[in-house]
Design a protein around this motif. Structure first.
Motif, PDB file in Angstrom:
ATOM      1  N   ASP A  63     -21.521 -48.320 -51.903  1.00 16.86           N
ATOM      2  CA  ASP A  63     -20.477 -48.753 -52.835  1.00 16.86           C
ATOM      3  C   ASP A  63     -20.751 -47.751 -54.314  1.00 16.86           C
ATOM      4  O   ASP A  63     -21.700 -47.137 -54.240  1.00 16.86           O
ATOM      5  CB  ASP A  63     -20.402 -50.228 -53.120  1.00 16.86           C
ATOM      6  N   GLU A  64     -20.200 -48.282 -55.192  1.00 13.94           N
ATOM      7  CA  GLU A  64     -20.193 -47.701 -56.474  1.00 13.94           C
ATOM      8  C   GLU A  64     -21.540 -47.626 -57.157  1.00 13.94           C
ATOM      9  O   GLU A  64     -22.096 -46.753 -57.997  1.00 13.94           O
ATOM     10  CB  GLU A  64     -19.152 -48.023 -57.213  1.00 13.94           C
ATOM     11  N   TYR A  65     -22.368 -48.835 -56.719  1.00 17.65           N
ATOM     12  CA  TYR A  65     -23.714 -48.854 -57.180  1.00 17.65           C
ATOM     13  C   TYR A  65     -24.831 -48.491 -56.285  1.00 17.65           C
ATOM     14  O   TYR A  65     -25.888 -48.353 -56.423  1.00 17.65           O
ATOM     15  CB  TYR A  65     -23.863 -50.265 -57.711  1.00 17.65           C
ATOM     16  N   GLY A  66     -24.458 -47.862 -55.289  1.00 18.64           N
ATOM     17  CA  GLY A  66     -25.564 -47.369 -54.237  1.00 18.64           C
ATOM     18  C   GLY A  66     -25.806 -48.271 -53.302  1.00 18.64           C
ATOM     19  O   GLY A  66     -26.647 -47.972 -52.439  1.00 18.64           O
ATOM     20  N   ASP A  67     -25.426 -49.336 -53.151  1.00 14.89           N
ATOM     21  CA  ASP A  67     -25.618 -50.525 -52.312  1.00 14.89           C
ATOM     22  C   ASP A  67     -25.001 -50.566 -51.201  1.00 14.89           C
ATOM     23  O   ASP A  67     -23.896 -49.857 -51.176  1.00 14.89           O
ATOM     24  CB  ASP A  67     -25.844 -51.907 -53.069  1.00 14.89           C
ATOM     25  N   MET A  68     -25.436 -51.205 -50.079  1.00 22.72           N
ATOM     26  CA  MET A  68     -24.528 -51.282 -48.992  1.00 22.72           C
ATOM     27  C   MET A  68     -24.185 -52.661 -48.630  1.00 22.72           C
ATOM     28  O   MET A  68     -24.625 -53.696 -48.951  1.00 22.72           O
ATOM     29  CB  MET A  68     -25.361 -50.979 -47.585  1.00 22.72           C
ATOM     30  N   VAL A  69     -22.925 -52.889 -48.436  1.00 21.65           N
ATOM     31  CA  VAL A  69     -22.244 -54.074 -48.352  1.00 21.65           C
ATOM     32  C   VAL A  69     -21.530 -54.493 -47.169  1.00 21.65           C
ATOM     33  O   VAL A  69     -20.509 -53.483 -46.584  1.00 21.65           O
ATOM     34  CB  VAL A  69     -20.983 -54.210 -49.566  1.00 21.65           C
ATOM     35  N   MET A  70     -21.855 -55.730 -46.571  1.00 25.25           N
ATOM     36  CA  MET A  70     -20.972 -56.000 -45.308  1.00 25.25           C
ATOM     37  C   MET A  70     -19.994 -57.478 -45.735  1.00 25.25           C
ATOM     38  O   MET A  70     -20.792 -58.276 -46.421  1.00 25.25           O
ATOM     39  CB  MET A  70     -21.847 -56.399 -44.120  1.00 25.25           C
ATOM     40  N   LYS A  71     -18.904 -57.252 -45.382  1.00 22.36           N
ATOM     41  CA  LYS A  71     -18.157 -58.433 -45.960  1.00 22.36           C
ATOM     42  C   LYS A  71     -17.894 -59.188 -44.595  1.00 22.36           C
ATOM     43  O   LYS A  71     -17.316 -58.715 -43.523  1.00 22.36           O
ATOM     44  CB  LYS A  71     -16.667 -57.863 -46.507  1.00 22.36           C
ATOM     45  N   ILE A  72     -18.027 -60.545 -44.798  1.00 21.13           N
ATOM     46  CA  ILE A  72     -17.735 -61.390 -43.874  1.00 21.13           C
ATOM     47  C   ILE A  72     -16.944 -62.829 -44.242  1.00 21.13           C
ATOM     48  O   ILE A  72     -16.724 -62.864 -45.652  1.00 21.13           O
ATOM     49  CB  ILE A  72     -19.329 -62.077 -43.109  1.00 21.13           C
ATOM     50  N   THR A  73     -16.313 -63.407 -43.430  1.00 20.75           N
ATOM     51  CA  THR A  73     -15.504 -64.629 -43.812  1.00 20.75           C
ATOM     52  C   THR A  73     -16.257 -65.759 -42.987  1.00 20.75           C
ATOM     53  O   THR A  73     -16.616 -65.675 -41.871  1.00 20.75           O
ATOM     54  CB  THR A  73     -14.165 -64.645 -43.367  1.00 20.75           C
ATOM     55  N   VAL A  74     -16.403 -67.091 -43.799  1.00 22.55           N
ATOM     56  CA  VAL A  74     -17.200 -68.234 -43.174  1.00 22.55           C
ATOM     57  C   VAL A  74     -16.110 -69.216 -43.405  1.00 22.55           C
ATOM     58  O   VAL A  74     -15.717 -69.748 -44.421  1.00 22.55           O
ATOM     59  CB  VAL A  74     -18.493 -68.546 -44.254  1.00 22.55           C
ATOM     60  N   GLU A  75     -15.880 -70.080 -42.221  1.00 21.82           N
ATOM     61  CA  GLU A  75     -14.906 -71.182 -42.127  1.00 21.82           C
ATOM     62  C   GLU A  75     -15.814 -72.470 -41.986  1.00 21.82           C
ATOM     63  O   GLU A  75     -16.625 -72.498 -40.767  1.00 21.82           O
ATOM     64  CB  GLU A  75     -13.797 -70.874 -41.146  1.00 21.82           C
ATOM     65  N   ASN A  76     -15.878 -73.527 -42.711  1.00 20.24           N
ATOM     66  CA  ASN A  76     -16.388 -74.591 -42.538  1.00 20.24           C
ATOM     67  C   ASN A  76     -15.413 -75.548 -41.757  1.00 20.24           C
ATOM     68  O   ASN A  76     -14.487 -76.061 -42.355  1.00 20.24           O
ATOM     69  CB  ASN A  76     -17.038 -75.248 -43.656  1.00 20.24           C
ATOM     70  N   LYS A  77     -15.801 -75.691 -40.586  1.00 17.37           N
ATOM     71  CA  LYS A  77     -14.890 -76.541 -39.692  1.00 17.37           C
ATOM     72  C   LYS A  77     -15.152 -78.121 -39.698  1.00 17.37           C
ATOM     73  O   LYS A  77     -14.600 -78.823 -39.082  1.00 17.37           O
ATOM     74  CB  LYS A  77     -14.818 -75.935 -38.060  1.00 17.37           C
ATOM     75  N   SER A  78     -16.204 -78.442 -40.331  1.00 18.88           N
ATOM     76  CA  SER A  78     -16.859 -79.833 -40.435  1.00 18.88           C
ATOM     77  C   SER A  78     -16.258 -80.747 -41.690  1.00 18.88           C
ATOM     78  O   SER A  78     -15.621 -80.026 -42.330  1.00 18.88           O
ATOM     79  CB  SER A  78     -18.451 -79.864 -40.454  1.00 18.88           C
ATOM     80  N   ASP A  79     -16.619 -81.785 -41.599  1.00 17.59           N
ATOM     81  CA  ASP A  79     -16.426 -82.736 -42.973  1.00 17.59           C
ATOM     82  C   ASP A  79     -17.580 -82.826 -43.931  1.00 17.59           C
ATOM     83  O   ASP A  79     -17.722 -83.772 -44.682  1.00 17.59           O
ATOM     84  CB  ASP A  79     -15.902 -83.925 -42.472  1.00 17.59           C
ATOM     85  N   THR A  80     -18.432 -81.717 -43.705  1.00 16.62           N
ATOM     86  CA  THR A  80     -19.651 -81.717 -44.377  1.00 16.62           C
ATOM     87  C   THR A  80     -19.917 -80.356 -45.247  1.00 16.62           C
ATOM     88  O   THR A  80     -19.804 -79.465 -44.698  1.00 16.62           O
ATOM     89  CB  THR A  80     -20.917 -81.989 -43.523  1.00 16.62           C
ATOM     90  N   ASN A  81     -20.160 -80.578 -46.605  1.00 10.88           N
ATOM     91  CA  ASN A  81     -20.471 -79.409 -47.470  1.00 10.88           C
ATOM     92  C   ASN A  81     -21.625 -78.585 -46.613  1.00 10.88           C
ATOM     93  O   ASN A  81     -22.676 -79.579 -46.438  1.00 10.88           O
ATOM     94  CB  ASN A  81     -20.516 -79.599 -48.720  1.00 10.88           C
ATOM     95  N   PHE A  82     -21.830 -77.471 -46.618  1.00 14.74           N
ATOM     96  CA  PHE A  82     -22.826 -76.544 -46.148  1.00 14.74           C
ATOM     97  C   PHE A  82     -23.144 -75.414 -46.903  1.00 14.74           C
ATOM     98  O   PHE A  82     -22.279 -74.817 -47.228  1.00 14.74           O
ATOM     99  CB  PHE A  82     -22.910 -76.822 -44.561  1.00 14.74           C
ATOM    100  N   THR A  83     -24.322 -74.969 -46.961  1.00 15.71           N
ATOM    101  CA  THR A  83     -24.763 -73.512 -47.122  1.00 15.71           C
ATOM    102  C   THR A  83     -25.089 -72.728 -45.744  1.00 15.71           C
ATOM    103  O   THR A  83     -25.850 -73.145 -45.137  1.00 15.71           O
ATOM    104  CB  THR A  83     -25.903 -73.772 -48.081  1.00 15.71           C
ATOM    105  N   LEU A  84     -24.281 -71.923 -45.979  1.00 14.91           N
ATOM    106  CA  LEU A  84     -24.570 -70.659 -44.672  1.00 14.91           C
ATOM    107  C   LEU A  84     -25.834 -69.835 -45.421  1.00 14.91           C
ATOM    108  O   LEU A  84     -25.517 -69.255 -46.401  1.00 14.91           O
ATOM    109  CB  LEU A  84     -23.449 -69.798 -44.327  1.00 14.91           C
ATOM    110  N   SER A  85     -26.777 -69.554 -44.552  1.00 14.43           N
ATOM    111  CA  SER A  85     -27.920 -68.878 -45.014  1.00 14.43           C
ATOM    112  C   SER A  85     -28.276 -67.683 -44.135  1.00 14.43           C
ATOM    113  O   SER A  85     -27.998 -67.809 -42.870  1.00 14.43           O
ATOM    114  CB  SER A  85     -29.020 -69.702 -45.268  1.00 14.43           C
ATOM    115  N   LEU A  86     -28.592 -66.556 -44.354  1.00 15.35           N
ATOM    116  CA  LEU A  86     -29.163 -65.440 -43.598  1.00 15.35           C
ATOM    117  C   LEU A  86     -30.427 -65.420 -43.557  1.00 15.35           C
ATOM    118  O   LEU A  86     -31.118 -64.854 -44.439  1.00 15.35           O
ATOM    119  CB  LEU A  86     -28.386 -64.094 -44.117  1.00 15.35           C
TER     120      LEU A  86
END
Length: 286
Positions: A63-86
């Motif tokens: 990108d413009e800063y020299g970093d590499m970027v992967m774009k993803i979309t996360v859908e929470n299908k549950s009734d619980t708030n969560f944090t997705l972690s890599l």
């Protein structure tokens, strides 16, 4: 082992990389390909369980800063708030971890940019990045796991083009461990403006399970100086790892240069902590 005249070295191991800030935005699937050089990944679904759906949209090698970027979309299908972690990320089998995470409210979606900093990719040809192995997990607001170890592979150029990273041999390489389970190469002594002198290793895990590599009873020039060092490497993966001290450690012990390093190197099963290897060794620096 001789000193390396480079002022810095690539920091590419899973234990030492700095955390990146979250990059989550609420909204629909992000299929934007506006950035220069972005590879369209077609919104392929890589996770689809009872809790979440994760789709991969694009990969921008720089990108413009020299970093590499992967774009993803996360859908929470549950009734619980969560944090997705890599949890971990390997590129062509070389672990380079961005430590990305995203908070996703129940029933909502989030567009997430996973970023690898340019400093973590130094010396690597990004055009050769053909196999991204990502290990995802998710936890709730009480930090209880919702799911974990969802391992996915993303092949920007197709699975048939996937390759394995092969590190070119260096003039200063010294193999300090080479068994059926693990190989550790000391690539040299480097200098950093913040840490001062440090030692870099290249670790290859030959087993199918994650291992944890560390050192105990470390002395520098005959003086006990415990370093900041510990590296977890996934099964069949490799990683660069830096053994560092603080500048204050060197100043308090009147050490200007690392001339001799004595330590006990230990390799353990990362899950059970059963010992795989342990040996005391001395490295002479010329």
């Amino acid at each position: 082992m001789a000193k390396n005249d480079k002022s810095d070295a690539s920091d590419t191991d899973g234990a030492d990389n700095s955390d990146n800030a979250d990059n989550a935005d609420q909204g629909g699937e992000d299929n934007s390909d506006a950035q220069s050089g972005a590879i369209d990944l077609g919104g392929q679904t890589v996770i689809d369980n009872e809790w979440a759906t994760v789709t991969v949209n694009s990969l921008q090698l720089e990108d413009e800063y020299g970093d590499m970027v992967m774009k993803i979309t996360v859908e929470n299908k549950s009734d619980t708030n969560f944090t997705l972690s890599l949890n971990t990320a390997a590129i062509n089998g070389l672990e380079i971890n961005p430590y990305e995470s995203a908070d996703v409210a129940a029933g909502k979606k989030a567009n997430v940019a996973i970023e690898w900093y340019s400093s973590d990719l130094e010396g690597l040809n990004r055009e050769d990045f053909s196999d991204f192995e990502l290990n995802f997990g998710a936890y709730d607001e009480a930090y209880d796991d919702i799911f974990k170890n969802e391992v996915v592979h993303i092949y920007p150029y197709g699975e048939d083009k996937a390759a394995v990273y092969e590190r070119p041999a260096g003039d200063l390489d010294e193999i300090i461990v080479d068994t059926d389970d693990v190989k550790i190469i000391c690539t040299g002594i480097y200098n950093d403006d913040f840490y001062g002198e440090y030692v870099e290793y290249y670790i290859t895990n030959k087993t199918d399970k994650a291992i944890y590599v560390t050192a105990d009873s470390v002395s520098v020039n005959g003086i006990m100086m415990e370093p900041y060092w510990g590296c977890e490497v996934g099964g069949k993966h490799s990683a660069y790892s830096q053994m560092t001290w603080s500048k204050e450690d060197f100043e308090e012990n009147s050490i200007e240069d690392i001339e001799e390093l004595e330590m006990t190197v230990s390799v353990k099963d990362a899950e059970t902590y059963d010992e795989i290897y342990s040996e005391t060794m001395t490295l002479k620096i010329q």
